[in-house]
Design an enzyme around this catalytic site. Structure first.
Site, PDB file in Angstrom:
ATOM      1  N   GLY A   1       0.838  -1.211   0.000  1.00 34.72           N
ATOM      2  CA  GLY A   1       0.000   0.000   0.000  1.00 34.72           C
ATOM      3  C   GLY A   1       0.858   1.241   0.000  1.00 34.72           C
ATOM      4  O   GLY A   1       2.045   1.179  -0.335  1.00 34.72           O
ATOM      5  N   ASN A   2       0.288   2.360   0.337  1.00 36.15           N
ATOM      6  CA  ASN A   2       1.084   3.588   0.457  1.00 36.15           C
ATOM      7  C   ASN A   2       0.442   4.491   1.511  1.00 36.15           C
ATOM      8  O   ASN A   2      -0.552   4.133   2.128  1.00 36.15           O
ATOM      9  CB  ASN A   2       1.235   4.279  -0.901  1.00 36.15           C
ATOM     10  CG  ASN A   2      -0.100   4.685  -1.470  1.00 36.15           C
ATOM     11  OD1 ASN A   2      -0.812   5.500  -0.882  1.00 36.15           O
ATOM     12  ND2 ASN A   2      -0.474   4.086  -2.603  1.00 36.15           N
ATOM     13  N   ARG A   3       1.046   5.672   1.690  1.00 38.22           N
ATOM     14  CA  ARG A   3       0.676   6.521   2.834  1.00 38.22           C
ATOM     15  C   ARG A   3      -0.482   7.484   2.551  1.00 38.22           C
ATOM     16  O   ARG A   3      -0.746   8.372   3.348  1.00 38.22           O
ATOM     17  CB  ARG A   3       1.897   7.337   3.270  1.00 38.22           C
ATOM     18  CG  ARG A   3       3.042   6.493   3.741  1.00 38.22           C
ATOM     19  CD  ARG A   3       4.267   7.354   4.024  1.00 38.22           C
ATOM     20  NE  ARG A   3       5.484   6.575   3.953  1.00 38.22           N
ATOM     21  CZ  ARG A   3       5.941   5.778   4.911  1.00 38.22           C
ATOM     22  NH1 ARG A   3       5.280   5.674   6.038  1.00 38.22           N
ATOM     23  NH2 ARG A   3       7.053   5.107   4.758  1.00 38.22           N
ATOM     24  N   SER A   4      -1.152   7.356   1.434  1.00 33.82           N
ATOM     25  CA  SER A   4      -2.254   8.287   1.146  1.00 33.82           C
ATOM     26  C   SER A   4      -3.409   8.062   2.128  1.00 33.82           C
ATOM     27  O   SER A   4      -3.814   6.923   2.388  1.00 33.82           O
ATOM     28  CB  SER A   4      -2.756   8.072  -0.291  1.00 33.82           C
ATOM     29  OG  SER A   4      -3.954   8.780  -0.480  1.00 33.82           O
TER      30      SER A   4
ATOM     31  N   ALA B   1      -3.455   7.723  -4.993  1.00 34.47           N
ATOM     32  CA  ALA B   1      -2.081   7.227  -5.107  1.00 34.47           C
ATOM     33  C   ALA B   1      -2.207   5.730  -5.410  1.00 34.47           C
ATOM     34  O   ALA B   1      -2.420   4.917  -4.509  1.00 34.47           O
ATOM     35  CB  ALA B   1      -1.335   7.467  -3.816  1.00 34.47           C
TER      36      ALA B   1
END
Ligand code: PMT
Length: 398
Positions: free
Chosen positions: A208-211, A276
């Site tokens: 995943g990512n930090r959005s 993102a």
């Protein structure tokens, strides 16, 4: 052009010392050619008389659901108004509005109103800063209501700080401005993507990512406030909206986001892509939790569909496509390449080099780069204000 001429303005006054200033507000609306009706809570009548306001507005002032021999129809009032302005709004009334309480005519008309609602808070600085008041105001905003922020200055308590009701001229300007620009996206369908995507590795792990989805949610609500019907395709995020013009489609993976966005886009006038999206996903997701091994673990990744690129190819002459670029280096050059590659009308660049900008912050700092290479730089601002700037630019090209 006077955008308030002939408009029906309902003003709800609650029990605050700032109530006396509403006499000036009523006069400003009357001078602009608006029709004004006033409701007061019983507490408000201690601060300014109904007689003053009925004289200025040219209409009876209502203070109770049942007068001596009349039942005041709150539904009729709520449906009559083109705008309902609660000013001054005390912490008590704001809390009741946020929770659906209805123990006076002002609140009954509020629950019956179908028009835009504006709230001009007035209270002491600690009450205004209190987490409960902040949460209640955020809740009202999530219903699509507009908050006219309290101003700094000397308060009735003698303390100095933020809490004074906005001056009548400022309330008037705020409302006039929303009548000027407020309906600018009425009838438009806008697609948004927001948040991260989660690409499963196994039933418990993902890439995943930090959005957080905050930027996309702010955009959705800013467009909805201007009358657009917003379809928000949202990756895994704690963000939510109760705005009546925002429909949220919750997805997990880039493939799901791609499928949902491409299905919605043909009916849309524009799309803004703030998500993102993971460029790669594990080739296969294990159906059982992967156990720890004694050697290294290699996960093969395959490319995800590029939603922006697909929409860029689908885009018709009357549709607009807006992308985001999150960069760490060579920002402008990288963003320009994306405009070409993805067929964007403009791109919103945010850089991880800027303090308090990008992932998860409540603020952002953006540069808008147009397809003709014109650029507009903006200051660091709340994501809400950033969203309003972006929507303003979109309105200009729609
Ligand atoms: O959600 P927040 O915490 O509020 O943070 C906001 C944000 C930083 C995520 C947001 O402001 C932002 O910059 N979003 C885009 C981040 C990004 O992934 O940029 P990119 O340069 O990788 O992608 C360029 C554009 O193509 C973006 O519009 C992206 O949505 C889109 N894209 C990318 C890959 C892909 N597979 N599909 C896409 O649609």
């Amino acid at each position: 052009m006077n955008h308030l001429h002939g408009k029906k303005i309902l003003i709800g006054i609650t029990g605050s010392i700032a109530a006396y200033k509403i006499a000036s507000l009523v006069r400003l609306f009357k001078k602009a050619g608006a029709e004004v009706r006033v409701i007061m809570t019983p507490a408000a009548t201690a601060f300014i008389t109904p007689l003053t306001l009925s004289t200025l507005s040219g209409n009876d002032v209502l203070t109770a659901v049942i007068d001596t021999d009349n039942w005041n129809n709150h539904v009729e009032l709520g449906l009559w108004a083109d705008a309902y302005i609660i000013a001054p709004a005390t912490a008590n009334t704001i809390a009741k509005m946020a929770n659906g309480q209805c123990d006076n005519l002002l609140l009954a008309a509020y629950l019956s109103a179908r028009c835009p609602v504006y709230v001009a808070p007035a209270m002491d600085l600690d009450m205004y800063a209190h987490p409960t008041t902040r949460t209640n105001l955020e809740r009202l905003e999530s219903f699509g209501h507009r908050i006219i922020p309290a101003e700094e200055g000397e308060l009735a308590s003698g303390l100095i700080g933020q809490g004074r009701m906005a001056e009548p001229e400022h309330i008037f300007d705020f409302i006039e401005e929303t009548f000027r620009s407020g309906g600018s996206l009425a009838g438009k369908n806008i697609l948004m993507t927001a948040g991260p995507t989660y690409e499963p590795i196994d039933p418990v792990r993902f890439i995943g990512n930090r959005s957080s989805g905050k930027m996309g949610m702010a955009l959705a609500e800013a467009a909805a406030n201007r009358g657009a019907n917003v379809s928000l395709v949202l990756g895994p995020s704690a963000q939510d909206s109760r705005h009546p013009n925002v429909t949220i489609y919750r997805v997990q993976t880039a493939q799901e986001m791609h499928e949902q966005a491409t299905a919605l886009f043909p009916e849309c006038d524009a799309a803004i892509l703030a998500a993102a999206v993971a460029d790669y996903r594990p080739k296969t997701a294990a159906d059982k939790k992967i156990k720890k091994q004694n050697n290294n673990l290699t996960i093969e990744l395959v490319e995800n569909p590029d939603i922006a690129q697909t929409l860029g190819k689908m885009k018709k002459a009357n549709q607009r496509l807006v992308g985001f670029a999150l960069e760490t280096n060579d920002e402008i050059a990288n963003a320009r390449k994306k405009i070409q590659k993805k067929n964007f009308d403009f791109i919103v660049l945010n850089s991880l080099k800027d303090k308090n900008a990008g992932f998860n912050f409540d603020t952002n700092k953006i540069t808008i780069i147009h397809s003709d290479n014109n650029t507009q730089e903006f200051e660091l601002k709340s994501k809400k204000k950033v969203a309003e700037d972006i929507i303003e630019v979109l309105v200009g090209i729609l």
